[in-house]
Design a protein around this motif. Structure first.
Motif, short mmCIF file in Angstrom:
data_model
loop_
_atom_site.label_atom_id
_atom_site.label_comp_id
_atom_site.label_asym_id
_atom_site.label_seq_id
_atom_site.Cartn_x
_atom_site.Cartn_y
_atom_site.Cartn_z
N GLU A 21 0.82 -1.21 0.00
CA GLU A 21 0.00 0.00 0.00
C GLU A 21 0.86 1.27 0.00
OE1 GLU A 21 -2.32 -0.56 3.47
OE2 GLU A 21 -3.84 -1.83 2.48
N GLU A 22 2.01 1.18 0.65
CA GLU A 22 2.91 2.34 0.73
C GLU A 22 3.95 2.34 -0.38
OE1 GLU A 22 4.52 2.95 4.66
OE2 GLU A 22 2.71 2.15 5.62
N TYR A 23 3.92 1.34 -1.24
CA TYR A 23 4.91 1.20 -2.32
C TYR A 23 6.35 1.25 -1.77
CZ TYR A 23 1.06 1.69 -5.60
OH TYR A 23 -0.10 1.49 -6.30
N MET A 24 6.55 0.54 -0.68
CA MET A 24 7.85 0.50 -0.02
C MET A 24 8.43 -0.91 -0.12
SD MET A 24 8.47 3.53 1.72
CE MET A 24 9.00 3.39 3.42
N ILE A 25 9.61 -1.02 -0.70
CA ILE A 25 10.31 -2.31 -0.75
C ILE A 25 11.36 -2.32 0.34
CG2 ILE A 25 11.73 -3.85 -2.14
CD1 ILE A 25 10.56 -2.63 -4.62
N PRO A 26 11.23 -3.22 1.31
CA PRO A 26 12.22 -3.26 2.40
C PRO A 26 13.58 -3.75 1.89
CG PRO A 26 10.21 -4.47 2.98
CD PRO A 26 10.17 -4.22 1.50
N LEU A 27 14.58 -2.90 1.97
CA LEU A 27 15.92 -3.32 1.58
C LEU A 27 16.43 -4.42 2.49
CD1 LEU A 27 17.53 0.17 0.83
CD2 LEU A 27 17.11 -1.65 -0.83
N TYR A 28 15.97 -4.43 3.74
CA TYR A 28 16.45 -5.45 4.68
C TYR A 28 15.91 -6.85 4.37
CZ TYR A 28 11.95 -4.39 6.96
OH TYR A 28 10.62 -4.17 7.23
N LYS A 29 15.06 -6.95 3.35
CA LYS A 29 14.58 -8.25 2.90
C LYS A 29 15.34 -8.75 1.66
CE LYS A 29 11.20 -8.83 5.88
NZ LYS A 29 11.23 -9.95 6.85
N PHE A 30 16.31 -7.98 1.18
CA PHE A 30 17.03 -8.38 -0.03
C PHE A 30 17.81 -9.67 0.18
CE2 PHE A 30 17.53 -4.68 -3.22
CZ PHE A 30 16.20 -4.32 -3.05
N PHE A 31 18.47 -9.79 1.30
CA PHE A 31 19.22 -11.01 1.58
C PHE A 31 18.24 -12.14 1.87
CE2 PHE A 31 21.16 -13.83 4.82
CZ PHE A 31 22.18 -14.36 4.05
N SER A 32 18.42 -13.26 1.18
CA SER A 32 17.50 -14.39 1.33
C SER A 32 17.75 -15.10 2.65
CB SER A 32 17.70 -15.38 0.17
OG SER A 32 16.79 -16.45 0.28
N ASP A 33 16.84 -14.90 3.58
CA ASP A 33 16.98 -15.45 4.93
C ASP A 33 15.90 -16.50 5.14
OD1 ASP A 33 17.14 -15.96 7.63
OD2 ASP A 33 17.51 -13.87 8.17
N GLU A 34 16.32 -17.72 5.46
CA GLU A 34 15.36 -18.81 5.64
C GLU A 34 14.43 -18.57 6.83
OE1 GLU A 34 18.33 -21.70 8.21
OE2 GLU A 34 17.99 -22.11 6.09
N ASN A 35 14.82 -17.71 7.76
CA ASN A 35 13.98 -17.42 8.93
C ASN A 35 12.91 -16.38 8.65
OD1 ASN A 35 15.45 -19.13 10.76
ND2 ASN A 35 17.08 -17.60 10.75
N SER A 36 12.98 -15.73 7.51
CA SER A 36 12.06 -14.63 7.22
C SER A 36 10.65 -15.13 6.95
CB SER A 36 12.57 -13.83 6.02
OG SER A 36 11.68 -12.79 5.73
N ASN A 37 9.68 -14.47 7.61
CA ASN A 37 8.27 -14.80 7.38
C ASN A 37 7.72 -14.12 6.14
OD1 ASN A 37 7.85 -16.42 9.73
ND2 ASN A 37 7.89 -14.55 10.97
N VAL A 38 8.37 -13.06 5.72
CA VAL A 38 7.92 -12.31 4.55
C VAL A 38 9.10 -12.13 3.61
CG1 VAL A 38 6.83 -10.19 3.72
CG2 VAL A 38 6.26 -11.07 6.00
N LYS A 39 8.97 -12.63 2.39
CA LYS A 39 10.04 -12.52 1.41
C LYS A 39 9.87 -11.25 0.59
CE LYS A 39 11.64 -16.71 2.34
NZ LYS A 39 12.94 -16.93 2.98
N VAL A 40 10.98 -10.70 0.13
CA VAL A 40 10.90 -9.50 -0.68
C VAL A 40 10.19 -9.77 -2.00
CG1 VAL A 40 13.14 -9.77 -1.85
CG2 VAL A 40 12.21 -7.47 -1.44
N THR A 41 10.31 -11.00 -2.50
CA THR A 41 9.61 -11.35 -3.75
C THR A 41 8.10 -11.24 -3.58
OG1 THR A 41 9.79 -13.67 -3.11
CG2 THR A 41 11.43 -12.83 -4.64
N ALA A 42 7.61 -11.65 -2.41
CA ALA A 42 6.17 -11.57 -2.16
C ALA A 42 5.72 -10.11 -2.07
CB ALA A 42 5.83 -12.30 -0.87
N ILE A 43 6.55 -9.27 -1.49
CA ILE A 43 6.20 -7.84 -1.39
C ILE A 43 6.20 -7.20 -2.77
CG2 ILE A 43 6.99 -5.61 -0.50
CD1 ILE A 43 8.01 -7.10 1.98
N ILE A 44 7.19 -7.54 -3.58
CA ILE A 44 7.25 -6.99 -4.94
C ILE A 44 6.02 -7.42 -5.74
CG2 ILE A 44 8.49 -7.17 -7.14
CD1 ILE A 44 11.10 -7.17 -5.46
#
Length: 728
Positions: free
Chosen positions: A215-238
């Motif tokens: 909604e805010e058209y914000m891509i979190p840079l802190y999601k760029f590194f592929s982390d297996e612990n992440s609940n939200v992937k940057v690909t899903a946000i994009i």
């Protein structure tokens, strides 16, 4: 791998090494210092894939240095069983790699809800979340051009970031500060806050986080590194952003704000839209999302170059660092010694803390050094060994040089030190860096105390106002070696001989070249001279005082022909005069000038009038007293000209700022009539000050300064002979 600047790893690989504990930061006790604008600039540079300067790495084991993880404030306490584990130490690149880790990875991803425990460890300057705000450059009116780098306006193909400059991206990069207090109102907690995913009353936190980012058209840079612990992937946000923007574009077309041709500009796209509009929209979304995901992948997979040293090459690390990167927070041997000390210091104060506390401790000045000093003194403050809570670099260098020297002296039982022999190899970095944590900590207090005595000696006996007045920094080592034994600190004969050595070495130029060799050689010589009583050792130096060709002779001090005076002679003459506690240039007040009072800018009273001991480097013959001569430049420009005879050390002395202001524009023969007569002798001012009839300025200057040279050199040689104590 050795010294090879072509070593490289992808950012992904380096970050995985760091997360796994294979890449660690030696605990230099240096914090993260980059400001937020520096971090932002690096993020923009990294996104445009401009290569960074090389990192400097060192192979080793975890027992070699105390260490910590990137981005955290405190060193890591490891299990003893892991101490022999191999690792790579990051010697140079802390600011860059810590920034990149914090910007492009989620340091809270594995906290399992305990985000505050991670937050407390993170350096305060890194408590931010970083984003690409796709709308940051959105036009605010129709007359403002929108530079749509990421193609969000029409879901068009983004620009190639490696063709852009960092300045093209800087406005797209934004940050949000993380605060503990933000969690008080759970209703308004931000989707990017590390606590957001762990609120039990939020049934679908991952979905909500992705939705709000879109909604805010914000891509979190802190999601760029592929982390297996992440609940939200940057690909899903994009993907979510692409869908959200596509729906908005559909609405704009329906409302007549945009035309279909503005969105589907290529012929094949338009044809597909006419036949299968939903498929066309899906393809538009997917193409944009694929391009953005490719941008993410290229960012974190780009190579970072490094120089990697074998464990036995640590002594070369500082030199290599200085050659590869002359800016930023410099690596030093002191940093490595601090990190070495941290290996055996679990639960204890850091080496920096120990040095600071010991340095600041006050102590008494013995009568043998200076009589009538009743108060306890803080030499760290007086000599500016610590300034703004930062230990002076020259002191750090003296400290690390003294560590191996003390170890060697301790191994010698001969009381008078005649067996002491220190080689220049003992002062080399490899020797220093081989000291264990226990050896470092066992010597700290004795080394600090010896150095404090040495600097106090220089201030109270030799007229140095601060550490910066010591022209040859390694001269402190032989002095401190003598004062490792506190008994010598109270022995007037020893103090006198150390002073004799100091002035002879300053004024004959012994330390003007090969300081390392001279310092190590003089440790034994000074022991033999000051403690052993071999009083002829420095006779050659005494004979060369004010007499060494091109350094301390008259031609050098006057800048005759191709000669130019050395700054050590300038500082030496000022300090020598001040060491004799001369009278200030006052007519009715007897104000003695003392180095320790000048260091404190002490206020003294005479006949109920206050005088501040704030000393100025005064030109006896004022620079601009004869404005009609060929030196008609401004005084400011004249001061820069070392060849101008009136800038000679022979034309300089210390007086208070008040006296300097009062007489600075008067001629020397004029103002000397208005000051206390004793000042003339104490500042070595010749009696022949009056300009002779038909004497030109150059001849006049040279005559007066030559006469002062004779007074200084004759008096110093007499004093050195006295300080030797030949008959003891």
């Amino acid at each position: 791998m050795g010294v090879n600047a072509n070593n490289k790893k992808s950012f992904n690989e380096l970050l995985k090494n760091e997360i796994n504990g294979d890449l660690v930061l030696p605990d230099f006790q240096r914090g993260f210092v980059w400001k937020i604008d520096q971090q932002k600039a690096l993020a923009a540079t990294f996104l445009t894939r401009i290569p960074l300067t090389s990192l400097l790495l060192l192979q080793g084991t975890k027992k070699d240095f105390g260490y910590k993880r990137l981005c955290v404030k405190n060193k890591e306490i490891s299990d003893v069983s892991t101490e022999d584990a191999r690792c790579i130490f990051l010697l140079d690149g802390q600011q860059r790699l810590s920034t990149l880790k914090n910007v492009f990875s989620d340091v809270y991803s594995s906290c399992n809800g305990e985000w505050e425990s991670v937050f407390d460890k993170i350096d305060n300057k890194l408590k931010y979340r970083w984003f690409i705000n796709l709308w940051s450059n959105k036009r605010v009116d129709e007359n403002t051009e929108f530079d749509d780098v990421f193609g969000i306006e029409r879901l068009s193909k983004p620009k190639q970031l490696d063709k852009l400059e960092p300045v093209d991206l800087i406005d797209y990069i934004e940050y949000r500060k993380i605060k503990k207090g933000d969690v008080k109102n759970k209703e308004n907690i931000k989707w990017w806050h590390p606590s957001f995913l762990y609120f039990s009353d939020n049934r679908t936190p991952a979905y909500e986080s992705k939705k709000r980012a879109a909604e805010e058209y914000m891509i979190p840079l802190y999601k760029f590194f592929s982390d297996e612990n992440s609940n939200v992937k940057v690909t899903a946000i994009i993907t979510a952003i692409a869908k959200s923007r596509a729906e908005a574009l559909k609405a704009e077309i329906a409302e007549g704000v945009k035309e279909v041709d503005e969105i589907f500009v290529e012929e094949e796209q338009r044809k597909l839209y006419d036949e299968k509009p939903e498929v066309a929209w899906e393809e538009l979304r997917n193409n944009w999302a694929d391009a953005m995901n490719e941008m993410v992948a290229k960012t974190v997979s780009q190579d970072i170059y490094f120089i990697e040293l074998n464990a036995d090459e640590i002594g070369r690390a500082v030199t290599i660092f200085e050659n590869m990167n002359a800016s930023g927070t410099r690596l030093s041997v002191f940093d490595l010694v601090v990190a070495r000390a941290a290996t055996g210091n679990r639960g204890c104060d850091s080496l920096i803390s120990c040095i600071n506390e010991r340095l600041k401790e006050e102590f008494a000045i013995p009568n043998a050094l200076a009589s009538n000093i009743k108060e306890m003194v803080n030499i760290a403050e007086d000599m500016k060994l610590i300034k703004d809570d930062e230990i002076d670099t020259d002191f750090k260098n003296a400290f690390i040089s003294m560590l191996p020297v003390k170890k060697k002296i301790d191994s010698i039982s001969n009381k008078n030190g005649s067996m002491v022999k220190i080689s220049s190899d003992d002062l080399k970095q490899n020797k220093i860096l081989k000291l264990s944590s226990d050896e470092i900590y066992s010597s700290v207090n004795d080394v600090i105390d010896a150095l404090k005595r040495a600097y106090a000696f220089l201030q109270y006996r030799c007229g140095l106002i601060s550490i910066k007045n010591l022209s040859y920094r390694l001269m402190i080592i032989p002095i401190a070696c003598i004062f490792l034994d506190k008994e010598r600190w109270n022995n007037k004969v020893i103090l006198d001989r150390v002073e004799c050595w100091y002035w002879a070495s300053i004024f004959d130029g012994s330390f003007s070249a090969n300081q390392n060799n001279k310092s190590s050689e003089d440790i034994k010589k000074l022991f033999d001279f000051a403690v052993g009583g071999y009083t002829s050792i420095f006779d050659e130096r005494i004979n060369n005082v004010f007499n060494l060709r091109g350094y301390s002779d008259l031609d050098a001090l006057l800048g005759t022909d191709d000669y130019s005076w050395n700054e050590a002679m300038h500082q030496g003459i000022l300090s020598y005069i001040l060491s004799r506690n001369p009278l200030d240039f006052q007519k009715t007040a007897s104000i003695h000038l003392r180095a320790w009072e000048a260091a404190r800018k002490l206020t003294v009273s005479y006949n109920h009038v206050d005088y501040v001991i704030d000393l100025h480097d005064h030109h006896l013959i004022p620079l601009c007293q004869d404005m009609d001569n060929k030196y008609s430049d401004s005084e400011k420009n004249l001061r820069k000209d070392k060849k101008f005879i009136l800038n000679s050390p022979l034309n300089r002395t210390y007086i208070t700022s008040e006296a300097n202001t009062r007489i600075s524009k008067d001629k020397i023969d004029s103002y000397m009539n208005d000051i206390n007569g004793y000042s003339t002798n104490e500042h070595f001012i010749p009696s022949s000050l009056k300009k002779k009839k038909n004497e030109n300025n150059e001849t006049y200057y040279r005559r007066v300064l030559t006469d002062r040279y004779k007074l200084l050199s004759e008096e110093m040689k007499k004093e050195l002979e006295y300080l030797k104590h030949d008959n003891e």
